[in-house]
Design an enzyme around this catalytic site. Structure first.
Site, PDB file in Angstrom:
ATOM      1  N   ALA A  10       1.089  -1.049  -0.087  1.00  0.00           N
ATOM      2  CA  ALA A  10      -0.251  -0.134  -0.244  1.00  0.00           C
ATOM      3  C   ALA A  10       0.252   1.528   0.274  1.00  0.00           C
ATOM      4  O   ALA A  10       0.593   2.264  -0.413  1.00  0.00           O
ATOM      5  CB  ALA A  10      -1.041   0.145   0.956  1.00  0.00           C
ATOM      6  N   HIS A  11       2.086   0.780   0.761  1.00  0.00           N
ATOM      7  CA  HIS A  11       2.217   2.416   0.651  1.00  0.00           C
ATOM      8  C   HIS A  11       3.504   2.870  -0.450  1.00  0.00           C
ATOM      9  O   HIS A  11       3.723   3.935  -1.090  1.00  0.00           O
ATOM     10  CB  HIS A  11       3.797   2.021   1.764  1.00  0.00           C
ATOM     11  CG  HIS A  11       4.966   1.260   1.262  1.00  0.00           C
ATOM     12  ND1 HIS A  11       4.908  -0.213   2.649  1.00  0.00           N
ATOM     13  CD2 HIS A  11       6.245   1.242   0.327  1.00  0.00           C
ATOM     14  CE1 HIS A  11       5.731  -1.464   2.306  1.00  0.00           C
ATOM     15  NE2 HIS A  11       6.608  -0.174   0.932  1.00  0.00           N
ATOM     16  N   HIS A  12       3.148   1.508  -1.415  1.00  0.00           N
ATOM     17  CA  HIS A  12       3.734   1.946  -2.612  1.00  0.00           C
ATOM     18  C   HIS A  12       3.247   3.102  -3.609  1.00  0.00           C
ATOM     19  O   HIS A  12       3.033   3.499  -5.065  1.00  0.00           O
ATOM     20  CB  HIS A  12       4.602   1.025  -3.796  1.00  0.00           C
ATOM     21  CG  HIS A  12       5.362   0.714  -3.116  1.00  0.00           C
ATOM     22  ND1 HIS A  12       6.753   0.643  -2.497  1.00  0.00           N
ATOM     23  CD2 HIS A  12       5.671  -1.123  -2.254  1.00  0.00           C
ATOM     24  CE1 HIS A  12       7.234   0.187  -2.416  1.00  0.00           C
ATOM     25  NE2 HIS A  12       6.919  -1.034  -2.004  1.00  0.00           N
TER      26      HIS A  12
ATOM     27  N   GLU B  26       0.777  -3.493   6.634  1.00  0.00           N
ATOM     28  CA  GLU B  26       1.953  -2.081   7.146  1.00  0.00           C
ATOM     29  C   GLU B  26       2.460  -1.836   8.306  1.00  0.00           C
ATOM     30  O   GLU B  26       1.608  -1.869   9.105  1.00  0.00           O
ATOM     31  CB  GLU B  26       0.804  -1.570   6.231  1.00  0.00           C
ATOM     32  CG  GLU B  26       0.574  -1.271   4.809  1.00  0.00           C
ATOM     33  CD  GLU B  26       2.057  -0.834   3.739  1.00  0.00           C
ATOM     34  OE1 GLU B  26       2.534  -0.243   4.544  1.00  0.00           O
ATOM     35  OE2 GLU B  26       2.111  -1.914   2.916  1.00  0.00           O
TER      36      GLU B  26
ATOM     37  N   ALA C 167       4.635   7.101  -2.622  1.00  0.00           N
ATOM     38  CA  ALA C 167       3.757   7.465  -1.297  1.00  0.00           C
ATOM     39  C   ALA C 167       4.198   7.890   0.062  1.00  0.00           C
ATOM     40  O   ALA C 167       3.711   8.723   0.248  1.00  0.00           O
ATOM     41  CB  ALA C 167       2.764   5.853  -1.704  1.00  0.00           C
TER      42      ALA C 167
END
Length: 352
Positions: free
Chosen positions: A253-255, A282, A314
């Site tokens: 998700a952090h990408h 995450e 991100a």
């Protein structure tokens, strides 16, 4: 968990208490040296040399092809940090080094140390430019074949301990038969669940360069008959309809941007069977008021937020943001399960 400066005597305690110690100088001068020293020691094979019986500075230097004077200075720092014990000018490993830094140990983080030293450290020099422009490195677009190999080995090292805890704690249907692991590459989380649930099979959806490097790592698990790779892209591919009992998206998700994560959640919700679960795994960014929603340390969450912003544009997301994606997709937020072994990290779970 916090990085703190601990006084060793009453005078030092008083100096800290009345703000006589320039802590920013320690952060700026000492901490970078400490980090780089540990990375170089691992990468240069110092811990392995001591493990193999090379105990004096001269023996270690000869084994690792290092300068004895420089190595003596390095060993002095590592001794203070608790990585070695010393007696009669001979060094031995401590429990920390034996468990976490030797290549052949199951929970070793050596792969992450090498990746950080050879690939990540130069990235940090670009932090100043990132702060000016807000434009991160987007490293997945630039990794060489060798760097992809280091990256996959680092991901295995980083998740070895976490995957065991995930296997124990993940709130998944006991009768689950099919799982989608988005960006799963090495497959350790899927392997952990498949070992727990005898009828479960898993599909690891990932980019072709990641699969190429991760396939040999997955083969070592002995679960190739139940856990398989599928080349694809979470941002462009559909996931099907009502196929999966479990969908996991770990460290991905952090990408993605906010909009991309919402779109992925929509496709996940469509792909889940009734009663299925969507787990976003995450590091958690604290809310603006500093609240980590019981996940743990703000230091980890905020430092990883900056790191991911620099390297992948991100950054981390808060629990509330992740749950917003899940609710907007028609899923019902369920549990937030923090990790004991990885402070600042959590499973954010929703059900269909």
């Amino acid at each position: 968990m916090r990085l703190t400066v601990t006084p060793e005597n009453l005078l030092e305690w008083i100096a800290l208490k009345i703000n006589l110690v320039p802590l920013p100088l320690l952060h700026a001068q000492i901490f970078p040296i400490v980090g780089k020293a540990v990375l170089e020691a691992a990468d240069k094979g110092v811990f392995e040399a001591v493990h193999n019986g090379k105990q004096t500075v001269d023996e270690i230097a000869a084994e690792c092809q290092l300068n004895p004077k420089a190595l003596r200075e390095l060993m002095g720092l590592l001794l203070v940090l608790g990585y070695f014990k010393q007696r009669d000018n001979r060094y031995t490993l401590t429990r920390i080094s034996r468990r976490w830094l030797l290549k052949d140990q199951q929970e070793s983080v050596f792969g992450m140390m090498r990746f950080n030293n050879r690939v990540v450290w130069p990235w940090l020099e670009q932090l100043g430019d990132y702060l000016k422009t807000g434009e991160g490195i987007q490293y997945h677009d630039h990794l060489t074949t060798e760097q992809w190999a280091y990256y996959q080995q680092a991901m295995v090292a980083a998740t070895g301990t976490e995957a065991k805890e995930f296997g124990r704690k993940a709130p998944v249907p006991k009768n689950a038969t099919l799982m989608l692991d988005i960006g799963g590459s090495h497959g350790q989380h899927s392997v952990a669940l498949c070992r727990k649930l005898p009828n479960l099979q898993a599909v690891l959806l990932d980019l072709p360069p990641a699969i190429e490097q991760a396939a040999p790592l997955l083969a070592r698990s002995g679960m190739g008959d139940r856990v398989r790779h599928q080349a694809g892209n979470a941002l462009t591919d559909e996931f099907g309809e009502a196929q999966y009992d479990i969908v996991l998206m770990s460290s991905l998700a952090h990408h993605f941007s906010e909009e991309q994560n919402r779109e992925v959640a929509r496709k996940v919700a469509k792909s889940l069977k009734p009663g299925g679960v969507y787990i976003v795994n995450e590091f958690i960014r604290p809310e603006d008021d500093g609240n980590s929603a019981g996940v743990g340390t703000n230091l980890v969450g905020n430092s990883m937020d900056l790191f991911y912003g620099l390297t992948s544009t991100a950054g981390n997301y808060s629990v509330r943001e992740i749950q917003d994606w899940q609710k907007e997709a028609g899923l019902k937020p369920s549990k937030v399960i923090p990790y004991l072994s990885i402070p600042g990290r959590a499973m954010v779970v929703a059900k269909k």
